[in-house]
Design an enzyme around this catalytic site. Structure first.
Site, PDB file in Angstrom:
ATOM      1  N   SER A  50       0.831  -1.198   0.000  1.00  0.00           N
ATOM      2  CA  SER A  50       0.000   0.000   0.000  1.00  0.00           C
ATOM      3  C   SER A  50       0.868   1.252   0.000  1.00  0.00           C
ATOM      4  O   SER A  50       1.785   1.368   0.814  1.00  0.00           O
ATOM      5  CB  SER A  50      -0.891  -0.045   1.240  1.00  0.00           C
ATOM      6  OG  SER A  50      -1.671   1.101   1.243  1.00  0.00           O
ATOM      7  N   GLY A  51       0.616   2.147  -0.913  1.00  0.00           N
ATOM      8  CA  GLY A  51       1.374   3.406  -0.992  1.00  0.00           C
ATOM      9  C   GLY A  51       2.604   3.292  -1.864  1.00  0.00           C
ATOM     10  O   GLY A  51       3.376   4.235  -1.981  1.00  0.00           O
ATOM     11  N   THR A  87      -1.627   2.363  -7.929  1.00  0.00           N
ATOM     12  CA  THR A  87      -2.752   3.033  -8.590  1.00  0.00           C
ATOM     13  C   THR A  87      -2.238   4.093  -9.557  1.00  0.00           C
ATOM     14  O   THR A  87      -2.732   4.225 -10.681  1.00  0.00           O
ATOM     15  CB  THR A  87      -3.679   3.632  -7.532  1.00  0.00           C
ATOM     16  OG1 THR A  87      -4.010   2.600  -6.614  1.00  0.00           O
ATOM     17  CG2 THR A  87      -4.932   4.183  -8.156  1.00  0.00           C
ATOM     18  N   ASN A 122      -0.946   5.698   3.096  1.00  0.00           N
ATOM     19  CA  ASN A 122      -1.213   6.341   1.816  1.00  0.00           C
ATOM     20  C   ASN A 122      -2.446   7.229   1.977  1.00  0.00           C
ATOM     21  O   ASN A 122      -3.468   6.770   2.467  1.00  0.00           O
ATOM     22  CB  ASN A 122      -1.474   5.250   0.764  1.00  0.00           C
ATOM     23  CG  ASN A 122      -1.692   5.812  -0.618  1.00  0.00           C
ATOM     24  OD1 ASN A 122      -1.790   7.038  -0.791  1.00  0.00           O
ATOM     25  ND2 ASN A 122      -1.775   4.943  -1.602  1.00  0.00           N
ATOM     26  N   SER A 178      -5.388   5.745  -0.437  1.00  0.00           N
ATOM     27  CA  SER A 178      -5.170   4.302  -0.557  1.00  0.00           C
ATOM     28  C   SER A 178      -6.407   3.620  -1.129  1.00  0.00           C
ATOM     29  O   SER A 178      -7.522   3.871  -0.687  1.00  0.00           O
ATOM     30  CB  SER A 178      -4.862   3.766   0.831  1.00  0.00           C
ATOM     31  OG  SER A 178      -4.700   2.377   0.776  1.00  0.00           O
ATOM     32  N   SER A 179      -6.198   2.770  -2.132  1.00  0.00           N
ATOM     33  CA  SER A 179      -7.340   2.042  -2.685  1.00  0.00           C
ATOM     34  C   SER A 179      -7.711   0.956  -1.685  1.00  0.00           C
ATOM     35  O   SER A 179      -6.866   0.168  -1.302  1.00  0.00           O
ATOM     36  CB  SER A 179      -6.969   1.377  -4.009  1.00  0.00           C
ATOM     37  OG  SER A 179      -6.080   2.172  -4.720  1.00  0.00           O
ATOM     38  N   GLY A 233      -1.385  -4.941  -2.314  1.00  0.00           N
ATOM     39  CA  GLY A 233      -0.169  -5.741  -2.215  1.00  0.00           C
ATOM     40  C   GLY A 233      -0.143  -6.528  -0.918  1.00  0.00           C
ATOM     41  O   GLY A 233      -1.084  -6.482  -0.128  1.00  0.00           O
ATOM     42  N   GLU A 244       0.284  -7.507   2.663  1.00  0.00           N
ATOM     43  CA  GLU A 244       0.120  -6.673   3.858  1.00  0.00           C
ATOM     44  C   GLU A 244       0.568  -7.433   5.091  1.00  0.00           C
ATOM     45  O   GLU A 244       0.081  -8.526   5.364  1.00  0.00           O
ATOM     46  CB  GLU A 244      -1.333  -6.214   4.008  1.00  0.00           C
ATOM     47  CG  GLU A 244      -1.666  -5.070   3.057  1.00  0.00           C
ATOM     48  CD  GLU A 244      -3.060  -4.513   3.242  1.00  0.00           C
ATOM     49  OE1 GLU A 244      -3.815  -5.022   4.088  1.00  0.00           O
ATOM     50  OE2 GLU A 244      -3.386  -3.556   2.505  1.00  0.00           O
TER      51      GLU A 244
HETATM   52  N1  LIG Z   1       4.978   8.113 -10.212  1.00  0.00           N
HETATM   53  C1  LIG Z   1       4.665   8.873  -9.172  1.00  0.00           C
HETATM   54  N2  LIG Z   1       5.023  10.159  -9.172  1.00  0.00           N
HETATM   55  C2  LIG Z   1       4.705  10.971  -8.143  1.00  0.00           C
HETATM   56  N3  LIG Z   1       4.045  10.562  -7.055  1.00  0.00           N
HETATM   57  C3  LIG Z   1       3.674   9.279  -6.982  1.00  0.00           C
HETATM   58  C4  LIG Z   1       3.935   8.385  -8.039  1.00  0.00           C
HETATM   59  N4  LIG Z   1       3.432   7.202  -7.691  1.00  0.00           N
HETATM   60  C5  LIG Z   1       2.872   7.354  -6.471  1.00  0.00           C
HETATM   61  N5  LIG Z   1       3.006   8.607  -6.038  1.00  0.00           N
HETATM   62  C6  LIG Z   1       2.551   9.162  -4.752  1.00  0.00           C
HETATM   63  O1  LIG Z   1       2.281   8.117  -3.861  1.00  0.00           O
HETATM   64  C7  LIG Z   1       0.941   8.118  -3.434  1.00  0.00           C
HETATM   65  C8  LIG Z   1       0.434   6.719  -3.309  1.00  0.00           C
HETATM   66  O2  LIG Z   1       0.338   6.105  -4.585  1.00  0.00           O
HETATM   67  P1  LIG Z   1      -0.752   5.020  -4.896  1.00  0.00           P
HETATM   68  O3  LIG Z   1      -0.605   4.725  -6.315  1.00  0.00           O
HETATM   69  O4  LIG Z   1      -2.066   5.477  -4.438  1.00  0.00           O
HETATM   70  O5  LIG Z   1      -0.322   3.829  -4.056  1.00  0.00           O
HETATM   71  P2  LIG Z   1      -0.991   2.388  -3.999  1.00  0.00           P
HETATM   72  O6  LIG Z   1      -2.061   2.359  -5.009  1.00  0.00           O
HETATM   73  O7  LIG Z   1       0.145   1.460  -4.305  1.00  0.00           O
HETATM   74  O8  LIG Z   1      -1.445   2.232  -2.637  1.00  0.00           O
HETATM   75  C9  LIG Z   1       0.198   8.881  -4.450  1.00  0.00           C
HETATM   76  O9  LIG Z   1      -0.919   9.498  -3.879  1.00  0.00           O
HETATM   77  C10 LIG Z   1       1.245   9.892  -4.909  1.00  0.00           C
HETATM   78  O10 LIG Z   1       1.265  10.990  -4.022  1.00  0.00           O
HETATM   79 MG   LIG Z   2      -3.946   1.995  -4.791  1.00  0.00          MG
END
Ligand SMILES: Nc1ncnc2c1ncn2[C@@H]1O[C@H](COP(=O)(O)OP(=O)(O)O)[C@@H](O)[C@H]1O
Ligand SMILES: [Mg+2]
Length: 1110
Positions: A110-111, A115, A160, A163-164, A390, A392
């Site tokens: 997560s984070g 996404t 996050n 977070s989804s 992912g 956890e």
């Molecule tokens: N390629 C990227 N560039 C800039 N910031 C990113 C990038 N990927 C993730 N982030 C930052 O990390 C945070 C969490 O990403 P996210 O995709 O929501 O994580 P996950 O889906 O794996 O939990 C996002 O809200 C963003 O602020």
């Molecule tokens: Mg996500």
């Protein structure tokens, strides 16, 4: 592409190594080091072969621009530095061009950026695939499904901020051209416990906060909501607002996105109503009420929220209220109603809230699918994007983590299966011998969890369905007995007694050794969560709601379709959906993105080694590299390989004419690379050790430097030479031009000078000639002048002489004449008589007279007495004679004229003469009468039978008969009357009948008065005292006044015994009308009533006659 374009490679400008396969030496340490090094240089992507490792930068990098998209578009995977776009491009191209369905598997905790990565992939594909109105609409809908799902399915967690809280798999469908047609989204296991309770420092799902901050006052009123977060039990106050997250703006984005995706206005409203209902539900509280049987029964504490919620959803309040106090258990046609205590009521409430929300979420996904599904039935190519939670590992792991980690195990299975299979297939394809590789296969763990007989999930289900008391503990006991022997299962009470002393393993827990590490699960809640029970009374209450969406979400509440069978458990459902997913993924070509979180602080620039190391381990990245390197570390098609290294060998440099494989062979032999270091595949060269590749690279770098120097040298030489040649050529041109110019100048100068000299000479010559000519001309002029003067003098002298001569001749002639005269007179004097002069004179006169008369005779005027002509007199001395002759002639011709007259005519002329004597120059009427003959009888009384009576009354000869006007004495108006004049009388008779009115003897008429003017009025004055004068004098008028009066006068004068008639001409006279003496006065009037005079009696003394002025 132009020939000049520089071919870049992954290997250029590398920070660390771009592909972990090339890492040398390969160890966990060097692996992490390499990641850190790259991360510090903002290189967040690194490859392991075709797998992309992505580090979350936690800051925006300038590598996601449209330019970047263009850069990576249609380029080979290893051509540019590692990037998620390279992977997306590769996947899209093999989908489009090779017709291979693709899936993009994004994993990580997560984070870690899963996404975001999935969104980057989608946006890249959207940017490079076809364009057009329809296509753009599809793209837009696909992209806009993200904000909707994120609002309802994402929340802030400690890891996050966005977070989804659900797993998502999206199939994007394309047509044969690679244009997107639509998509299908599948969702997995929403973390619904969050709806009713959030861990410290975390929030509920975004939509609650977005609705309360972003909705208009009006919307909130309709939803019966308050803006204040603190009013709602389900919203922990802890971290209601998140830094850098604008909930109000988020709400607008969601609404907009829903609109684009295709939600109707009323659907959106229904969704918001359900969200509001969840918030309201959280506020319903219960209190115990004691019952006779000693049990407590729950009652709703404050009914206001309940009422509002029921109003919002159209539920009957009492039904819901009852559902929170009682529970009906049905078993085999038997219905038993039991009461709920307060704790059970709260449980029921939360279960309802969770179910409501998760069903709403699933409905949203299904609704989005309806909008975005492809419209055609034709065959589609599919690209799946999997963004799933992912692995956890928390301090406290429960059912959810168990499920999630199970899913990750399955994904790892797929990964192992597919990558290895892929590798193997490539070797076979290239004809390279396959050597087996040792790797950990996690199939055994999957089996532990999902085995149908004795898998953990199967046992959990069994436990849930078992009659009798079922608790989490009984479940653990069961596990202990069944799984005790399993290598990857550990628990305190398992037969495996070694754990008895393991204090890290509490009693109510079990531990599984996942491929990514050991995880301790606490069994508490496993049974409940797996059961996921919602009391039927509640679902029935929901079904009764007057709210179509609500009804749809709780179909099992329909009393007509009572289904006594238990619904499938959560675990069972999940296992089924994971299995379908796996089957789906297996049919596709996988592309991996492994996301790694560099630190726990969500901060940029921080790289926590331990954290990364942990992730690298459980993601099995090292194994991944090893598998990849097991055979050959590096492979490359022959052509790019030869292109890259051809400068290392004389035969291949600069051009190799033969087949590329042969070229590579020649090259490698020439470089004396040991034969075991590489194999020749069908289309690729396989290099066993990264060292060999680096050796080649190093050589290439050196060679490039030498080549650069050589190229520089040649180029400089060429440049100088061309420059010199150019200078030389230019110099010739310049010189030629200059010479031409100089010659031209010189020639022009000479020409100009010549002209000047020439003109001077010509001028000088001309002036000289002019001077001569002028002198000559002056000479000629002088001669002429002198000659003229001379001629003049001579002429004058001659003239003078001639004049003198003439005078003398004249004098001589005069003197001569006198002299002759004198001589003649002296000679003839003696011959003249004394009276001869008189005779000559008489004779002369006689002659003249004779001539005069003869002339007169010929020029006599006419015999008309009115002819005034008379010849002019010829001599002055005949003046008297001439006049006398004229008078005599005139008298004679008058006499002649008179002698022609008859008696009658004579009388007429006499009459006219008399008239002229009386009126000429006295009355203005006279001139008009001169031309009129005095006819006398105008009426022809004698002949006209009309006047027979009148004729008989008058015996005498009628001298004059005419119609005249008699003026009425009283008022001056006129009446026509016949006027007859005889020798003795005048008679007035009626002009129609001829009746005699009056007959007056002429002897009674004393005088006649007329005016001087052109009128015809006349007054006949009568002798005073005579019989005729009884009525008074007559005032008459006639146009023939002159004739009447002349005749009257002449009649009078012809009679000897009568007195001469007085003619009185004056403009003012008196008349006697009976006794009155009346004055008749003539005035000049303006010409009205035509030209005739008018008469008016003004008073008894005055009659006024107005005569129009002439
Ligand atoms: N390629 C990227 N560039 C800039 N910031 C990113 C990038 N990927 C993730 N982030 C930052 O990390 C945070 C969490 O990403 P996210 O995709 O929501 O994580 P996950 O889906 O794996 O939990 C996002 O809200 C963003 O602020
Ligand atoms: Mg996500």
């Amino acid at each position: 592409m132009s020939k000049m374009e520089v071919k870049t490679s992954l290997l250029d400008n590398m920070i660390g190594v771009g592909d972990m396969v090339l890492l040398e030496p390969l160890s966990e340490e060097s692996f992490i080091d390499n990641l850190r090094k790259r991360f510090d240089h903002n290189e967040i992507y690194t490859y392991i072969g075709s797998v992309v490792i992505s580090l979350n930068p936690y800051k925006s990098l300038p590598i996601f621009t449209a330019d970047k998209v263009e850069e990576y578009r249609n380029r080979n995977f290893y051509e540019l530095s590692p990037h998620i776009y390279a992977l997306a491009d590769e996947a899209y191209r093999s989908l489009r061009d090779q017709d291979k369905d693709q899936c993009i598997l994004i994993t990580g905790e997560s984070g870690a950026g899963k996404t975001e990565a999935s969104k980057l992939v989608m946006s890249y594909v959207a940017a490079v695939c076809g364009k057009g109105h329809e296509v753009n609409k599809v793209k837009e809908q696909l992209l806009q499904s993200n904000p909707v799902l994120e609002a309802f399915g994402n929340a802030k967690t400690v890891r996050n901020d966005n977070s989804s809280r659900f797993g998502k798999y999206m199939d994007i469908e394309f047509d044969f051209k690679g244009d997107p047609l639509g998509g299908v989204i599948s969702n997995y296991l929403l973390e619904k416990s969050r709806v009713v309770k959030q861990p410290r420092g975390e929030r509920n799902f975004h939509i609650f906060y977005q609705l309360l901050s972003g909705a208009s006052e009006d919307t909130l009123r309709k939803l019966k909501l308050d803006r204040d977060f603190s009013k709602y039990n389900y919203l922990s106050l802890d971290s209601a607002t998140v830094n850098g997250l604008d909930d109000a703006a988020g709400f607008r984005t969601v609404r907009n996105a829903m609109q684009i995706v295709g939600f109707m206005e009323d659907e959106m409203q229904s969704v918001l109503e359900l969200v509001a209902a969840v918030l309201k539900l959280g506020n319903i509280e219960f209190k115990p009420e004691s019952r006779v049987n000693g049990f407590d029964e729950s009652r709703v504490k404050d009914k206001n929220d309940l009422k509002e919620m029921c109003e919002l959803l159209g539920i009957e309040q009492s039904v819901l209220e009852r559902a929170f106090s009682f529970r009906t258990v049905e078993a085999k046609l038997e219905k038993v109603s039991t009461t709920l205590n307060v704790a059970q009521a709260y449980y029921a409430r939360d279960a309802l809230a969770k179910n409501l929300y998760s069903r709403l979420f699933s409905w949203l996904v299904q609704r989005i699918n309806e909008s975005i599904k492809a419209q055609t039935k034709s065959r589609k190519k599919v690209m799946g994007v999997l963004d799933i939670y992912g692995f956890e590992i928390f301090e406290d792991n429960s059912f959810e983590q168990f499920i999630i980690n199970y899913c990750n195990e399955k994904l790892q299975q797929i990964f192992i299966e597919l990558t290895l299979r892929e590798e193997q297939e490539e070797y076979i394809r290239e004809g390279i011998e396959w050597t087996n590789i040792e790797y950990f296969n996690n199939a055994i763990i999957c089996d532990l969890i999902e085995n149908n007989q004795n898998g953990i999930l199967a046992m959990l289900d069994e436990e849930c369905l078992r009659p009798g008391t079922v608790t989490d503990e009984t479940f653990l006991d069961k596990l202990n007995t069944v799984c005790a022997e399993h290598q990857h299962f550990e628990s305190r009470l398992s037969k495996n007694s070694k754990f008895l002393t393991d204090h890290s393993l509490p009693h109510n827990c079990f531990r599984i050794q996942h491929y990514a590490g050991k995880v301790l699960y606490r069994v508490e809640g496993f049974v409940d969560k797996n059961n996921d029970l919602l009391y039927r009374d509640l679902s029935q209450a929901m079904y009764k709601a007057n709210h179509s969406l609500m009804k749809m979400l709780f179909p099992e509440g329909n009393p007509d379709k009572v289904n006594l069978k238990r619904p499938p458990t959560a675990g069972f459902q999940f296992r089924a959906s994971v299995s379908t997913l796996m089957k789906n993924l297996q049919t596709k070509n996988p592309n991996y993105i492994r996301c790694i979180k560099p630190n726990e602080k969500k901060a940029p620039h921080i790289f926590t080694d331990s954290l990364v190391c942990h992730q690298v381990r459980y993601l099995g990245l090292m194994e991944n590299v090893r598998v990849r390197r097991a055979g050959y570390a590096f492979r490359q098609a022959y052509e790019p390989c030869l292109e890259r290294y051809k400068m290392l060998c004389k035969q291949t440099w600069p051009h190799w004419r033969g087949p590329t494989r042969k070229g590579v062979e020649v090259l490698l032999t020439d470089l004396q690379v040991p034969a075991e270091e590489f194999s020749y595949g069908r289309s690729k060269i396989f290099i066993r050790n990264p060292r060999t590749l680096f050796f080649l690279e190093e050589k290439r770098r050196h060679c490039l430097e030498d080549l650069a120097t050589l190229i520089q040298k040649i180029y400089r030489g060429w440049k100088c030479r061309t420059h010199f040649l150019l200078l030389k050529k230019s110099q010739v041109v310049v010189a030629a031009w200059y010479r031409r110019y100089a010659q031209q100048k010189k020639y022009q100068n000479i020409k100009r000078s010549t002209i000047i000299v020439q003109s001077f000479i010509r001028g000088w010559k001309a002036r000289k000639i002019l001077r001569e000519l002028k002198y000559q001309k002056r000479c000629e002029e002088a001669v002429t002048t002198i000659a003229a003067y001379w001629h003049g003098t001579q002429a004058r002298r001659e003239l003078k002489r001639l004049k003198e001569e003439a005078r003398r001749k004249h004098a001589v002639a005069v003197i001569w004449a006198y002299w002759l005269g004198l001589k003649v007179r002296r000679e003839y004097r003696k011959f003249f008589r004394a009276n001869a002069g008189k005779k000559i004179y008489d004779f002369t006169v006689q002659r003249i007279m004779q001539k005069y008369f003869l002339g007169l005779k010929n020029t006599m005027p006419s015999m008309s007495p009115t002819d005034k002509n008379w010849p002019a007199r010829p001599y002055q001395f005949l003046d008297g004679t001439h006049q006398a002759l004229r008078r005599i002639f005139h008298l004679w011709r008058c006499k002649k004229y008179r002698s022609q007259f008859t008696e009658e005519k004579k009388a007429i002329y006499e009459e006219k003469l008399e008239a002229s004597q009386m009126f000429k120059d006295k009355k203005a009427l006279y001139p008009s009468s001169v031309g009129q003959p005095f006819k006398g009888d105008y009426l022809e009384i004698k002949k006209n039978p009309k006047y027979q009576k009148l004729n008989s009354a008058v015996e005498e000869k009628i001298l004059l008969a005419d119609v005249i006007n008699k003026i009425n004495r009283a008022n001056g108006k006129s009446t026509p009357r016949i006027f007859l004049l005889t020798k003795s009388h005048f008679v007035l008779a009626d002009h129609k009948t001829g009746q005699v009115k009056v007959s007056v003897p002429l002897s009674d008429v004393t005088s006649v008065s007329v005016s001087t003017q052109s009128d015809g009025f006349f007054a006949l004055k009568l002798k005073e005292g005579s019989t005729s004068a009884a009525k008074g004098d007559f005032l008459l008028s006639s146009e023939r006044l002159i004739e009447i009066i002349t005749k009257l006068y002449r009649t009078g004068s012809a009679t000897a015994d009568r007195e001469q008639l007085n003619i009185d001409i004056t403009d003012e006279f008196l008349v006697q009308f009976k006794q009155d003496k009346v004055c008749v006065k003539f005035i000049q009037g303006s010409p009205k009533n035509g030209n005739s005079a008018t008469c008016k009696r003004k008073n008894n003394r005055l009659v006024e006659v107005s005569v129009p002025s002439p």
